[in-house]
Write an enzyme that holds these catalytic residues in place. Structure first.
Site, PDB file in Angstrom:
ATOM      1  N   GLU A   1       0.810  -1.232   0.000  1.00  0.00           N
ATOM      2  CA  GLU A   1       0.000   0.000   0.000  1.00  0.00           C
ATOM      3  C   GLU A   1       0.840   1.277   0.000  1.00  0.00           C
ATOM      4  OE1 GLU A   1      -2.813  -0.584   3.233  1.00  0.00           O
ATOM      5  OE2 GLU A   1      -3.761  -2.248   2.185  1.00  0.00           O
TER       6      GLU A   1
ATOM      7  N   ASN B   1       2.258  -4.757  -3.306  1.00  0.00           N
ATOM      8  CA  ASN B   1       0.876  -5.195  -3.140  1.00  0.00           C
ATOM      9  C   ASN B   1       0.010  -3.995  -2.767  1.00  0.00           C
ATOM     10  OD1 ASN B   1      -0.909  -7.593  -2.775  1.00  0.00           O
ATOM     11  ND2 ASN B   1      -0.946  -7.007  -0.608  1.00  0.00           N
TER      12      ASN B   1
ATOM     13  N   HIS C   1      -9.928  -6.068  -2.858  1.00  0.00           N
ATOM     14  CA  HIS C   1     -11.001  -5.911  -1.865  1.00  0.00           C
ATOM     15  C   HIS C   1     -12.119  -5.134  -2.557  1.00  0.00           C
ATOM     16  CE1 HIS C   1      -8.797  -7.557   1.488  1.00  0.00           C
ATOM     17  NE2 HIS C   1      -7.781  -6.757   1.237  1.00  0.00           N
TER      18      HIS C   1
ATOM     19  N   GLU D   1      -5.872 -10.698  -2.150  1.00  0.00           N
ATOM     20  CA  GLU D   1      -6.689 -10.560  -0.928  1.00  0.00           C
ATOM     21  C   GLU D   1      -8.164 -10.454  -1.278  1.00  0.00           C
ATOM     22  OE1 GLU D   1      -5.270  -7.442   1.689  1.00  0.00           O
ATOM     23  OE2 GLU D   1      -3.166  -7.919   1.284  1.00  0.00           O
TER      24      GLU D   1
ATOM     25  N   ASP E   1     -11.924 -10.219  -1.699  1.00  0.00           N
ATOM     26  CA  ASP E   1     -13.257 -10.381  -1.122  1.00  0.00           C
ATOM     27  C   ASP E   1     -14.190  -9.412  -1.842  1.00  0.00           C
ATOM     28  OD1 ASP E   1     -12.389  -8.041   0.275  1.00  0.00           O
ATOM     29  OD2 ASP E   1     -12.151  -9.108   2.172  1.00  0.00           O
TER      30      ASP E   1
HETATM   31  C1  XIL Z   1      -6.300  -7.007   7.825  1.00  0.00           C
HETATM   32  C2  XIL Z   1      -6.555  -8.241   8.672  1.00  0.00           C
HETATM   33  O1  XIL Z   1      -7.333  -9.174   7.938  1.00  0.00           O
HETATM   34  C3  XIL Z   1      -7.261  -7.858   9.955  1.00  0.00           C
HETATM   35  O2  XIL Z   1      -7.399  -8.965  10.803  1.00  0.00           O
HETATM   36  C4  XIL Z   1      -6.478  -6.759  10.664  1.00  0.00           C
HETATM   37  O3  XIL Z   1      -7.175  -6.325  11.804  1.00  0.00           O
HETATM   38  C5  XIL Z   1      -6.236  -5.587   9.737  1.00  0.00           C
HETATM   39  O4  XIL Z   1      -5.584  -6.048   8.563  1.00  0.00           O
HETATM   40  N1  XIL Z   1      -4.961  -5.016   3.318  1.00  0.00           N
HETATM   41  C6  XIL Z   1      -3.936  -5.812   3.749  1.00  0.00           C
HETATM   42  C7  XIL Z   1      -4.151  -6.749   4.871  1.00  0.00           C
HETATM   43  O5  XIL Z   1      -2.862  -5.816   3.126  1.00  0.00           O
HETATM   44  O6  XIL Z   1      -2.980  -6.920   5.640  1.00  0.00           O
HETATM   45  C8  XIL Z   1      -5.286  -6.319   5.755  1.00  0.00           C
HETATM   46  O7  XIL Z   1      -5.527  -7.364   6.698  1.00  0.00           O
HETATM   47  C9  XIL Z   1      -6.516  -6.036   4.925  1.00  0.00           C
HETATM   48  C10 XIL Z   1      -6.240  -4.916   3.965  1.00  0.00           C
END
Ligand code: XIL
Length: 350
Positions: free
Chosen positions: A163, A204, A240, A269, A271
């Site tokens: 990020e 990422n 996401h 990641e 969802d």
């Molecule tokens: C999230 C985890 O899933 C949670 O449990 C934690 O509280 C916060 O982080 N982007 C990312 C991940 O790169 O590391 C994050 O994971 C979600 C967003």
């Protein structure tokens, strides 16, 4: 050949033919007859299918059963982050990451390690004081070197920097950027490479699925890093997604332009959240998104795999962070597969 052996062999051939024809021939045949897992389907395309997981969930045996069966790549959701791995300066704690690596091994799964350099989930000792550039550079180098060395040979890849950009494509003003300047990214990649020359090294981020200012920033950065010979192997698209913001329809083109730079890509990641309550219509829409994003990855040779950010709504991070939203994953809170699961199978089954 004695007759009994001929008979046994023939019996074996007959059993194999029955199995091939899809006819169950007893308990031994059931393993061959059962529906292939997401990992097995992905494997036919030379891809993996992964899930994030987190240490507290590992006591849930109904959960770990599906985790161990359906996926061939695991990402620790929190266990390898800075706050967990270096809770005090110079004091390292690998227990959480190790637990997940061990479980993955037992299940013959690989590990996408996550993450080395990020602005979030940092320990207090790091964020609660001022650092000179020289000090912070030393802190960063030591952390990366220690962690990557510890997991050397045990992980497939590292999300080295997470990020790094704002939505408009400017650098995010993190502790790293503000103190060290943009060169921290190349440094981090070089240090990680020194510590484990075989791990695939990724940048990422989220909201880079579509072509736009933020993904353009990664494109330019990746071009520059490659031109300078910096060890960068891939770009991770977190994905996401949220139904209310629309599907990123340029995803496939976007993955392709990074492939043309000679980089791997991955959906890291995934969802697909929605405003609650979930309805049949929203779950059906979500399923088409899961199908389409999987198809986009399969369409681009260098897109190496898809990882969901955990697989069940029982352990999704969404409700805690996006109030009123959820139902983002392919299995529901009861661990029952949702339409999105069938959609994944459909996309991978073609
Ligand atoms: C999230 C985890 O899933 C949670 O449990 C934690 O509280 C916060 O982080 N982007 C990312 C991940 O790169 O590391 C994050 O994971 C979600 C967003």
């Amino acid at each position: 050949m004695p007759r009994t052996i001929v008979r046994l062999k023939l019996a074996g051939v007959v059993a194999a033919a029955l199995v091939a024809a899809g006819v169950a021939t007893g308990p031994a045949a059931q393993a061959h007859d059962r529906t292939p897992t997401l990992a097995e389907l992905a494997h036919r395309h030379g891809r993996y299918f992964g899930s994030a997981t987190d240490n507290p969930e590992l006591t849930d045996s109904a959960y770990t059963k599906i985790l161990g069966r359906e996926f061939d790549m695991i990402t620790p959701g929190n266990g390898m982050k800075w706050y967990a791995t270096e809770p005090q300066q110079g004091v390292f704690d690998w227990s959480k990451g190790d637990e997940i690596v061990k479980l993955a091994r037992a299940n013959h799964q690989r590990v996408r390690a996550h993450t080395l350099v990020w602005h979030s989930q940092l320990p207090d000792w790091l964020t609660s004081r001022e650092w000179t550039a020289a000090q912070l550079r030393a802190v960063l180098k030591k952390h990366i070197t220690a962690e990557v060395r510890h997991y050397r040979g045990k992980v497939y890849s590292w999300d080295v920097v997470n990020e790094a950009f704002n939505e408009d494509g400017t650098y995010r003003e993190t502790i790293w950027y503000k103190t060290l300047g943009p060169g921290y990214i190349a440094d981090a990649l070089r240090w990680a490479h020194q510590a484990d020359p075989h791990a695939k090294l990724y940048l990422n981020d989220y909201n880079i699925e579509a072509v736009g200012p933020k993904s353009d920033a990664y494109y330019k950065l990746a071009q520059n890093l490659r031109a300078q010979g910096v060890p960068l192997d891939g770009i991770g698209f977190q994905a996401h997604l949220a139904l209310q913001y629309g599907y990123p329809s340029t995803l496939e083109d976007n993955l392709r332009r990074f492939a043309r730079l000679g980089l791997d890509t991955a959906l890291t990641e995934v969802d697909v959240r929605m405003q609650l309550p979930a309805t049949d219509a929203k779950l059906a829409e979500q399923a088409t998104w899961y199908r389409d994003l999987t198809r986009a990855c399969l369409a681009v040779r260098r897109c190496v795999g898809v990882t969901v950010w955990d697989y069940t709504d029982r352990y999704s991070w969404i409700p805690a962070v996006f109030p009123g939203e959820g139902a983002a994953l392919p299995w529901d809170e009861q661990l029952e597969p949702k339409p999105a699961y069938s959609a994944l199978r459909e996309a991978l089954g073609r």
